[in-house]
Motif scaffolding. Sequence first.
Motif, PDB file in Angstrom:
ATOM      1  N   ALA A 237       0.846  -1.205   0.000  1.00  0.00           N
ATOM      2  CA  ALA A 237       0.000   0.000   0.000  1.00  0.00           C
ATOM      3  C   ALA A 237       0.879   1.251   0.000  1.00  0.00           C
ATOM      4  N   VAL A 238       1.971   1.192   0.749  1.00  0.00           N
ATOM      5  CA  VAL A 238       2.874   2.343   0.820  1.00  0.00           C
ATOM      6  C   VAL A 238       3.691   2.448  -0.478  1.00  0.00           C
ATOM      7  N   GLU A 239       4.173   1.307  -0.974  1.00  0.00           N
ATOM      8  CA  GLU A 239       5.056   1.335  -2.156  1.00  0.00           C
ATOM      9  C   GLU A 239       4.311   1.706  -3.438  1.00  0.00           C
ATOM     10  N   THR A 240       2.993   1.471  -3.459  1.00  0.00           N
ATOM     11  CA  THR A 240       2.204   1.867  -4.631  1.00  0.00           C
ATOM     12  C   THR A 240       1.718   3.315  -4.498  1.00  0.00           C
ATOM     13  N   GLY A 241       1.879   3.884  -3.313  1.00  0.00           N
ATOM     14  CA  GLY A 241       1.420   5.259  -3.085  1.00  0.00           C
ATOM     15  C   GLY A 241      -0.028   5.335  -2.657  1.00  0.00           C
ATOM     16  N   VAL A 242      -0.682   4.185  -2.498  1.00  0.00           N
ATOM     17  CA  VAL A 242      -2.084   4.168  -2.061  1.00  0.00           C
ATOM     18  C   VAL A 242      -2.193   4.700  -0.633  1.00  0.00           C
ATOM     19  N   TRP A 243      -1.198   4.396   0.203  1.00  0.00           N
ATOM     20  CA  TRP A 243      -1.223   4.799   1.616  1.00  0.00           C
ATOM     21  C   TRP A 243       0.000   5.671   1.899  1.00  0.00           C
ATOM     22  N   PRO A 244      -0.109   6.978   1.703  1.00  0.00           N
ATOM     23  CA  PRO A 244       1.050   7.840   1.970  1.00  0.00           C
ATOM     24  C   PRO A 244       1.349   7.872   3.463  1.00  0.00           C
ATOM     25  N   PRO A 264       2.922   0.038  -9.614  1.00  0.00           N
ATOM     26  CA  PRO A 264       1.558   0.238 -10.112  1.00  0.00           C
ATOM     27  C   PRO A 264       0.535  -0.206  -9.052  1.00  0.00           C
ATOM     28  N   VAL A 265      -0.553   0.527  -8.891  1.00  0.00           N
ATOM     29  CA  VAL A 265      -1.552   0.181  -7.858  1.00  0.00           C
ATOM     30  C   VAL A 265      -2.136  -1.215  -8.078  1.00  0.00           C
ATOM     31  N   GLU A 266      -2.080  -1.646  -9.318  1.00  0.00           N
ATOM     32  CA  GLU A 266      -2.598  -2.975  -9.660  1.00  0.00           C
ATOM     33  C   GLU A 266      -1.977  -4.072  -8.778  1.00  0.00           C
ATOM     34  N   GLU A 267      -0.699  -3.886  -8.432  1.00  0.00           N
ATOM     35  CA  GLU A 267      -0.023  -4.902  -7.609  1.00  0.00           C
ATOM     36  C   GLU A 267      -0.658  -4.979  -6.222  1.00  0.00           C
ATOM     37  N   TYR A 268      -1.135  -3.854  -5.726  1.00  0.00           N
ATOM     38  CA  TYR A 268      -1.818  -3.817  -4.420  1.00  0.00           C
ATOM     39  C   TYR A 268      -3.225  -4.414  -4.556  1.00  0.00           C
ATOM     40  N   LEU A 269      -3.929  -4.009  -5.603  1.00  0.00           N
ATOM     41  CA  LEU A 269      -5.319  -4.467  -5.788  1.00  0.00           C
ATOM     42  C   LEU A 269      -5.376  -5.978  -5.949  1.00  0.00           C
ATOM     43  N   LYS A 270      -4.445  -6.518  -6.717  1.00  0.00           N
ATOM     44  CA  LYS A 270      -4.483  -7.949  -7.055  1.00  0.00           C
ATOM     45  C   LYS A 270      -4.248  -8.864  -5.854  1.00  0.00           C
TER      46      LYS A 270
END
Length: 304
Positions: A237-244, A264-270
């Motif tokens: 979440a942090v590395e994709t920037g979803v959770w600053p 890419p956020v996709e890696e978090y979503l998946k």
Amino acid sequence: MTTLRDLPLDESLASGSLLCAGCGGVLLTRIFEKVLGPKTVTVNAAGCMSMLSVFPFTPFRSSWFYVAMASAPAAAQGIRDALDILLKKGRVAKEDDLKVVVVTGDGAAADIGLQATSGAIHRKLDFYYLVYDNEGYSNTGFQASSSSPYGASTKTTAPTALLPEGTLLDKKDLFEIWKAHRPPYIATISPAYIADMMHKIEKASRFAGPKLFIAHSPCPPGWDVGSDLVIRLSKMAVETGVWPLKEAIDGQVTHSLFMKKRRPVEEYLKMQGRFEHLFSPARQESVIQAIQAKVDDYWKNVTK
Ligand SMILES: Cc1ncc(C[n+]2csc(CCOP(=O)(O)OP(=O)(O)O)c2C)c(N)n1
Ligand code: SF4
Ligand SMILES: [Mg+2]
């Protein structure tokens, strides 16, 4: 007879709860309590963490006060005021003073408890406010809260033929809502960055007034993710920037981690079943791109 109270904090919080293995909220609450020390009184809004204490057992070393979902900051005010009066009258010694800590879920924090929170911040109540943000009403079966993210499936936003995307509402920005009230300290934290969290709690303790911590708190059954993947997911979440990871001191925002390159956020979503409908049976490119665009939009103005 050994009760949970007799066990060291670590063991008791791990063994005593009725909560799920891998619960991000439990991990955060445990560390939070540990860093603040035993001289605290925890005010717990109804939610999953209130299952930690089931009479006559409690894993907390300190006092614990269970309160209705909407009212934790109001209860915290009453406790702070009572302590201040007792201190003034000399009936509580200065060294026995307690830190008042609200522990609350995102539903209570962003929805039904927001009015009481706004009032408490406005009155400059001296308290800590820990939100374990599991992005839904977990305790009652994972219905959507206003902290549920765009595109997520919850009990009340499950994808259907007519609405295949999940929720189309954006996650409420609790950090900015608090910031608008001008409290001395606000931070986001993550169970994958414990040193950062400990450092922030220590820093916050130098300020009198309202102190907010919003914690990324994966919920294995609600997010449909394995208990063993919770820390990896929080890191993602942090590395994709979803959770600053950030803090605001007297309104000045700085990021504790600024990545030149984000995944890419996709890696978090998946990694999570609550987003599975975005990839199967057919890929919902526009929704995935919209989620990525929201994250890019946030970071494009971040310089520190
Ligand atoms: C006024 C009110 N409505 C509904 C409930 C039932 N209820 C208990 S916990 C809960 C979910 C709270 O969600 P959140 O604050 O996010 O905490 P979590 O369950 O995720 O830990 C609900 C709806 C309640 N206790 N009080
Ligand atoms: S339902 Fe989710 S938030 Fe509640 S105890 Fe289980 S993992 Fe934690
Ligand atoms: Mg919740």
